[in-house]
Design an enzyme around this catalytic site. Structure first.
Site, PDB file in Angstrom:
ATOM      1  N   LYS A 118       0.869  -1.166   0.000  1.00  0.00           N
ATOM      2  CA  LYS A 118       0.000   0.000   0.000  1.00  0.00           C
ATOM      3  C   LYS A 118       0.912   1.225   0.000  1.00  0.00           C
ATOM      4  CE  LYS A 118      -3.597   2.152   2.555  1.00  0.00           C
ATOM      5  NZ  LYS A 118      -3.948   2.659   1.229  1.00  0.00           N
ATOM      6  N   ASN A 156       3.807   6.612  -6.468  1.00  0.00           N
ATOM      7  CA  ASN A 156       2.390   6.901  -6.689  1.00  0.00           C
ATOM      8  C   ASN A 156       2.254   8.409  -6.810  1.00  0.00           C
ATOM      9  OD1 ASN A 156      -0.319   7.269  -6.648  1.00  0.00           O
ATOM     10  ND2 ASN A 156      -0.664   6.399  -4.614  1.00  0.00           N
ATOM     11  N   CYS A 164      -1.777  11.016  -6.346  1.00  0.00           N
ATOM     12  CA  CYS A 164      -2.555  11.485  -5.197  1.00  0.00           C
ATOM     13  C   CYS A 164      -2.638  13.012  -5.181  1.00  0.00           C
ATOM     14  CB  CYS A 164      -1.967  10.969  -3.899  1.00  0.00           C
ATOM     15  SG  CYS A 164      -0.227  11.293  -3.718  1.00  0.00           S
ATOM     16  N   ASN A 201      -3.715   3.976 -12.533  1.00  0.00           N
ATOM     17  CA  ASN A 201      -4.355   4.164 -11.234  1.00  0.00           C
ATOM     18  C   ASN A 201      -5.871   4.332 -11.510  1.00  0.00           C
ATOM     19  OD1 ASN A 201      -4.796   4.776  -8.463  1.00  0.00           O
ATOM     20  ND2 ASN A 201      -2.727   5.604  -8.342  1.00  0.00           N
ATOM     21  N   GLY A 259      -8.843  -3.510 -13.900  1.00  0.00           N
ATOM     22  CA  GLY A 259      -9.934  -4.446 -14.153  1.00  0.00           C
ATOM     23  C   GLY A 259      -9.526  -5.853 -14.530  1.00  0.00           C
TER      24      GLY A 259
HETATM   25  C1  FMN Z   1      -9.291   0.082  -2.311  1.00  0.00           C
HETATM   26  C2  FMN Z   1      -8.183   0.521  -3.230  1.00  0.00           C
HETATM   27  C3  FMN Z   1      -7.052   1.126  -2.690  1.00  0.00           C
HETATM   28  C4  FMN Z   1      -6.016   1.541  -3.526  1.00  0.00           C
HETATM   29  N1  FMN Z   1      -4.907   2.119  -2.975  1.00  0.00           N
HETATM   30  C5  FMN Z   1      -3.867   2.464  -3.785  1.00  0.00           C
HETATM   31  C6  FMN Z   1      -2.675   2.981  -3.217  1.00  0.00           C
HETATM   32  O1  FMN Z   1      -2.498   3.094  -1.991  1.00  0.00           O
HETATM   33  N2  FMN Z   1      -1.684   3.338  -4.082  1.00  0.00           N
HETATM   34  C7  FMN Z   1      -1.783   3.190  -5.450  1.00  0.00           C
HETATM   35  O2  FMN Z   1      -0.841   3.512  -6.185  1.00  0.00           O
HETATM   36  N3  FMN Z   1      -2.912   2.682  -5.995  1.00  0.00           N
HETATM   37  C8  FMN Z   1      -3.937   2.318  -5.206  1.00  0.00           C
HETATM   38  N4  FMN Z   1      -5.069   1.770  -5.760  1.00  0.00           N
HETATM   39  C9  FMN Z   1      -5.154   1.590  -7.238  1.00  0.00           C
HETATM   40  C10 FMN Z   1      -4.814   0.158  -7.671  1.00  0.00           C
HETATM   41  O3  FMN Z   1      -3.512  -0.214  -7.305  1.00  0.00           O
HETATM   42  C11 FMN Z   1      -4.983  -0.007  -9.186  1.00  0.00           C
HETATM   43  O4  FMN Z   1      -4.093   0.860  -9.835  1.00  0.00           O
HETATM   44  C12 FMN Z   1      -6.398   0.322  -9.666  1.00  0.00           C
HETATM   45  O5  FMN Z   1      -7.356  -0.088  -8.729  1.00  0.00           O
HETATM   46  C13 FMN Z   1      -6.719  -0.322 -11.024  1.00  0.00           C
HETATM   47  O6  FMN Z   1      -6.639  -1.732 -10.969  1.00  0.00           O
HETATM   48  P1  FMN Z   1      -7.910  -2.682 -10.661  1.00  0.00           P
HETATM   49  O7  FMN Z   1      -9.009  -2.231 -11.564  1.00  0.00           O
HETATM   50  O8  FMN Z   1      -7.429  -4.075 -10.929  1.00  0.00           O
HETATM   51  O9  FMN Z   1      -8.252  -2.475  -9.222  1.00  0.00           O
HETATM   52  C14 FMN Z   1      -6.122   1.348  -4.936  1.00  0.00           C
HETATM   53  C15 FMN Z   1      -7.276   0.723  -5.469  1.00  0.00           C
HETATM   54  C16 FMN Z   1      -8.289   0.311  -4.640  1.00  0.00           C
HETATM   55  C17 FMN Z   1      -9.495  -0.368  -5.249  1.00  0.00           C
END
Ligand code: FMN
Length: 305
Positions: free
Chosen positions: A46, A128, A131, A193, A245
């Site tokens: 995270k 990251n 943010c 992201n 996704g």
């Molecule tokens: C609950 C949640 C928390 C996330 N926290 C972070 C984070 O702390 N840092 C980051 O770079 N991306 C974070 N993401 C983004 C994911 O790492 C990813 O880039 C994004 O969700 C797209 O992939 P997915 O559709 O497979 O979830 C978070 C996503 C979710 C759903």
């Protein structure tokens, strides 16, 4: 014969291309009883910041059609707590550890990466830069070429470990930001992201999330993320970690064919914590079935003719 699954992500050598998306797998430890973590190519923590962050006002998560909205606000206990209480869990890890780093100013990113660079447990950093950023008056670094270039340059100076830059999809031309990161000294690019979105409770006429807006992830974003991976692959030479996704091996294979050298599973971990391993097995089966000896033959093999 077993196909070769090893990939090289800008100097970071992975035994296979399947990893997890930051923020969807805790610090890895939380998932140990559900997933054979050591089979993964890498785990990503995270996002960690210099100082402890409380995160945003709840509710923070909302399920949408084909996806989810989240607004966690980078809640974490800060880098000192990570060093004291989390790093020890990685001592016997047999996969690569990538630490995701966030910040409110460039110097916060630099300080955290400088502090962590000497720990042998860590194999690479993921910046990251998606943010919200106070120093830049609510601008997101990854939405601005100059801010991206400048931050990557500053961080590059303080670490020799592979530097992965994670981009925001909330831009009109993702290739410009990817190019800025490459020119700043990034070794690899992670994309995407989450997409900025929102949901409204029509009874109360109030936003569903405490933060009003949040990031959309899950299957709903896959075609958008895939298109961005393909565009960036065509524009720059750095390896790409594709995500957005991915629910199964077929999704992951699409990202690889579009140009991703590795893939990350995010939201799917919440639905089925074993998704990563199913993705890995499915990629291997595909390579065997199609008599592909080395996954590198598949990366960016999209046929548009
Ligand atoms: C609950 C949640 C928390 C996330 N926290 C972070 C984070 O702390 N840092 C980051 O770079 N991306 C974070 N993401 C983004 C994911 O790492 C990813 O880039 C994004 O969700 C797209 O992939 P997915 O559709 O497979 O979830 C978070 C996503 C979710 C759903």
């Amino acid at each position: 014969m077993k196909p070769i699954l090893d990939v090289d992500i800008g100097g970071l050598k992975l035994k296979n291309p399947v990893m997890v998306g930051s923020g969807t797998f805790g610090y890895g430890d939380e998932f140990k009883e559900y997933v054979e973590i050591n089979r993964l190519g890498a785990i990503v923590t995270k996002t960690i910041t210099k100082h402890r962050r409380e995160g945003t006002r709840p509710p923070r998560i909302y399920e949408t059609t084909g996806g989810m909205l989240n607004a966690i606000g980078l809640q974490n206990n800060g880098v000192d707590d990570f060093v004291q209480n989390k790093l020890k869990h990685y001592k016997n890890l047999k996969t690569k550890l990538i630490v995701s780093v966030g910040g409110e100013t460039n110097s916060e990113y630099v300080d955290v990466i400088e502090q962590l660079s000497s720990y042998s447990e860590i194999s690479a950093f993921e910046l990251n830069i998606s943010c919200p950023n106070i120093e830049y008056k609510d601008k997101i670094i990854a939405c601005d070429e100059n801010l991206t270039h400048q931050l990557v340059r500053e961080v590059r100076r303080v670490t020799v470990l592979p530097l992965i830059v994670k981009l925001s999809p909330n831009v009109s031309d993702i290739t410009l930001i990817a190019k800025a990161a490459q020119e700043g000294g990034a070794d690899a690019i992670s994309l995407v992201n989450t997409f900025l979105g929102m949901a409204i409770n029509v009874k109360t006429k109030r936003p569903v999330l405490g933060n009003i807006t949040g990031g959309l992830s899950g299957p709903a974003i896959k075609p958008l993320a895939l298109r961005m991976v393909w565009q960036v692959h065509n524009r720059i030479s750095l390896p790409i970690i594709g995500m957005g996704g991915i629910m199964n091996a077929r999704d992951a294979l699409e990202f690889i064919i579009a140009g991703a050298s590795a893939v990350a599973v995010g939201t799917a971990n919440f639905i089925n914590p074993e998704t990563t391993l199913e993705v890995l097995n499915g990629i291997e089966d595909y390579l065997i079935k199609h008599r592909i000896k080395d996954i590198s033959e598949l990366i960016g093999s999209l046929n548009v003719g």
